[in-house]
Design an enzyme around this catalytic site. Structure first.
Site, short mmCIF file in Angstrom:
data_model
loop_
_atom_site.label_atom_id
_atom_site.label_comp_id
_atom_site.label_asym_id
_atom_site.label_seq_id
_atom_site.Cartn_x
_atom_site.Cartn_y
_atom_site.Cartn_z
N ASP A 197 0.86 -1.18 0.00
CA ASP A 197 0.00 0.00 0.00
C ASP A 197 0.90 1.23 0.00
O ASP A 197 1.14 1.86 1.02
CB ASP A 197 -0.93 -0.01 1.21
CG ASP A 197 -2.08 0.98 1.02
OD1 ASP A 197 -2.09 1.68 -0.03
OD2 ASP A 197 -2.96 1.04 1.89
N HIS A 246 4.42 4.56 13.27
CA HIS A 246 3.26 4.86 12.41
C HIS A 246 1.94 4.47 13.05
O HIS A 246 0.89 4.91 12.62
CB HIS A 246 3.41 4.21 11.04
CG HIS A 246 3.00 2.78 10.95
ND1 HIS A 246 3.50 1.80 11.78
CD2 HIS A 246 2.14 2.15 10.12
CE1 HIS A 246 2.97 0.64 11.47
NE2 HIS A 246 2.13 0.81 10.47
N SER A 300 -5.83 2.01 16.68
CA SER A 300 -6.72 1.04 16.07
C SER A 300 -8.15 1.45 16.44
O SER A 300 -8.35 2.36 17.23
CB SER A 300 -6.40 -0.36 16.59
OG SER A 300 -6.47 -0.36 17.99
N ASN A 329 -7.36 -2.05 8.14
CA ASN A 329 -7.24 -1.10 9.24
C ASN A 329 -7.44 0.35 8.80
O ASN A 329 -7.07 1.28 9.51
CB ASN A 329 -5.88 -1.28 9.96
CG ASN A 329 -4.71 -1.04 9.03
OD1 ASN A 329 -4.89 -0.72 7.85
ND2 ASN A 329 -3.51 -1.20 9.53
#
Lengths: 151, 476
Positions: free
Chosen positions: B95, B399, B375, B202
């Site tokens: 990604d 991150h 999260s 996520n």
């Protein structure tokens, strides 16, 4: 720990698929009496990352072909061809057949258009990776194809 | 991770000294508990990265590091093109330019209270998310090439957002030297209907409340006030980035022998920065960065529209936009001179300290905002880059929380609908399409993000400015 599904037996077929754990992503595995059958089963495991394969009607086929200098790369290409087909055709597949010859793969995937209400897709697969990417004979007469896919 | 294999440098840093094929040490940041939680594979992968040609100073693992593909996720590695340095598709990840953008709303909780359910519905409706979601834009050539060259600048010129947004995005919203011709037809086909979509896993769009301030002066300069609301996005370059990753991973693996690269793991597949393949990948990867920047810009536009529908006159401005899966050409001081390096940050955020020449002037006194996504159901953080981070890890920081449990295990441990109810009782609204995905993204499946950012601060990578608590979360 693995999740595993045994499909209805065809003759002496030991065809089945399972998932194995990878901390960030998902490991998929297909087991069959031949490399072809293992290749076909691992794609059921791929669908199972997204939805329950038993919810997917094998209504229409698409044909896919790939070529690679060695078998594991062919497995990588086969899985990525399916990822591409799912993303661009908005379809999902549940039945697969594979023919392998001279580093070429001719495959068919049977499925239907993605139906959000019925399939309740969970997560999209970004691509196959080289992690745990292997094709190997396991128990006598058993072939295993496996790979970790990035989700 | 087995501590006996590591040399302790301080309470917060550890190393594997060069051994075997390693050219430089592998350095791990984190307190003892975080390091012990890391998979043993992180040590192995960091040591493998340290053996690649042209690597400079060390291979670094951030406090949120976990097992990745070739490179650990939460990994930083810089390569010198003059010393045979390489670029790695696996070192950037699938990604490309996945990242976080935070918008300031200028509103407090009280202004929205009573509307939260409707706002959650509207955001869920206007932000295409999850598997099979298509955007409202269909992008064909030559517009696709313009987007891949222009990034968020293209999006602003196309009517998505405002010109001043670009000052608050890394690279001013446009990664230079992107090469759309290096991007395969398949990647472009995959992206055709995916502009302005969130993705899955996520990824999220979240309304968050500023719950704690650690550095009042910097927080004020960043526009963060206690009780203020922000909207944060976590998403990336969608199908285009994934396909570029797939295409070039395959090509680099196939070409490894021709470059004489002896790789301990196929996924370390790399190409010399000076090679045609290396240059072509850089051009494609930069186009992927632009795709991610354009994507987050379009989503910003949609979020603004939703807010304007509810609160006419509301004005959402950018705090900043950071990417955490990239390889960037940067100047870094090495032994007293400024050296051009290609810095891979895979699951790591650039964190420029105060006065850094690449910082937008508004952040020069404070350091770069470093946006750390939590999260689902857990807090997020805004950090600021620190000068020391340059020598610690080429101005890089963490991150996010980083997973600690596999998706399958999480799906077996939690039940999605029950989780949504539990979070609801804590006042957190979740909009998700699949209960199983909610279970897979359960807060307990991730490391404690607070411990991760505390470790980042203790290691001098970036310092905490504010904590954000989740309120409304639209899941990808």
């Amino acid at each position: 720990m693995v999740e595993s599904k045994v499909l209805p037996q065809r003759g002496r077929s030991i065809a089945r698929w399972e998932h194995f754990s990878h901390v960030a992503d998902v490991g998929i595995r297909g087991i069959g009496s031949s490399p072809e059958e293992a290749f076909a089963q691992i794609t059921v495991a791929l669908t199972a990352v997204i939805t329950d394969p038993s919810l997917v009607e094998p209504r229409e086929p698409i044909r896919l072909s790939c070529a690679a200098p060695f078998m594991e790369l062919l497995l990588f290409d086969w899985l990525n061809a399916l990822v591409f087909a799912m993303a661009t055709r908005r379809m999902i597949f549940s039945r697969f057949s594979v023919r392998l010859r001279d580093h070429r793969l001719e495959g068919e995937a049977w499925g239907e258009p993605l139906d959000l209400a019925r399939h309740q897709p969970d997560v999209e697969v970004k691509g196959a990776t080289y992690t745990e990417l292997r094709l190997f004979p396991d128990a006598p007469g058993e072939w295993v194809a496996q790979c970790v896919v990035d989700v | 991770m087995d501590l006996s294999r590591l040399r302790k440098l301080s309470e917060i840093s550890w190393e594997i000294p060069p051994q075997g094929t390693m050219r430089v040490p592998a350095v791990f940041y984190g307190n003892q508990a975080l390091i012990q939680q890391m998979d043993q594979k992180v040590a192995e992968q960091a040591a493998n990265v340290a053996s690649l040609p042209g690597i400079v100073r060390a291979a670094y693992a951030m406090p949120d590091a976990h097992w990745g593909y070739g490179f650990p996720i939460g990994g930083v590695a810089a390569f010198d093109p003059e010393q045979g340095g390489v670029v790695s598709a696996g070192g950037v990840g699938f990604d490309i330019s996945c990242g976080v953008r935070t918008l300031l709303t200028g509103m407090a909780r009280a202004a929205i209270a009573g509307y939260e359910e409707k706002l959650a519905e509207a955001l869920g409706r206007e932000i295409p998310a999850g598997v099979g979601a298509h955007g409202k834009i269909r992008l064909a050539e030559p517009e696709m090439a313009s987007m891949l060259r222009g990034g968020a600048r293209w999006a602003v010129e196309s009517g998505f957002g405002e010109a001043e947004d670009l000052d608050r995005i890394e690279e001013q919203g446009c990664m230079s030297a992107a090469d759309p011709t290096a991007v395969s037809r398949e990647a472009k086909v995959r992206q055709r209907d995916e502009m302005g979509t969130l993705g899955s896993g996520n990824h999220y769009a979240e309304v968050q409340e500023v719950a704690q301030i650690y550095q009042p002066e910097i927080a004020q300069a960043f526009g963060l006030e206690p009780g203020g609301l922000v909207v944060s996005l976590h998403c990336g370059s969608r199908g285009l980035g994934h396909q570029i990753g797939t295409d070039y991973l395959r090509e680099m693996v196939s070409a490894a022998d021709s470059f004489g690269l002896r790789l301990p793991e196929r996924e370390l597949a790399s190409a010399p920065l000076s090679s045609e393949l290396g240059r072509r990948y850089l051009g494609a990867m930069r186009a992927g960065i632009n795709c991610a920047l354009a994507n987050r810009q379009i989503l910003t536009h949609r979020i603004r529209k939703v807010f304007q529908g509810f609160f006419p006159g509301s004005r959402l401005t950018l705090l900043y936009d950071v990417s955490h899966n990239t390889c960037k050409e940067e100047l870094h001081p090495i032994e007293g001179r400024s050296v051009r390096l290609f810095v891979h940050r895979k699951g790591a955020t650039r964190a420029l300290g105060p006065s850094h020449h690449e910082l937008p002037p508004c952040f020069a006194p404070w350091g770069q905002p470093v946006l750390i996504g939590g999260s689902m159901g857990t807090c997020s953080y805004i950090l600021a880059g620190q000068t020391e981070s340059e020598e610690r890890a080429f101005s890089s920081a963490v991150h996010g929380a980083g997973r600690q449990m596999s998706r399958n295990q999480a799906a077996r441990t939690w039940e999605g609908r029950e989780l949504v109810r539990q979070l609801g009782r804590r006042g957190i609204l979740i909009r998700a399409r699949s209960p199983r995905e909610v279970a897979e993204e359960a807060p307990g499946a991730y490391k404690d993000v607070s411990a991760v950012v505390e470790a980042a601060e203790a290691a001098g990578l970036a310092r905490r400015v504010a904590r954000l608590d989740p309120w409304i979360c639209v899941k990808g």
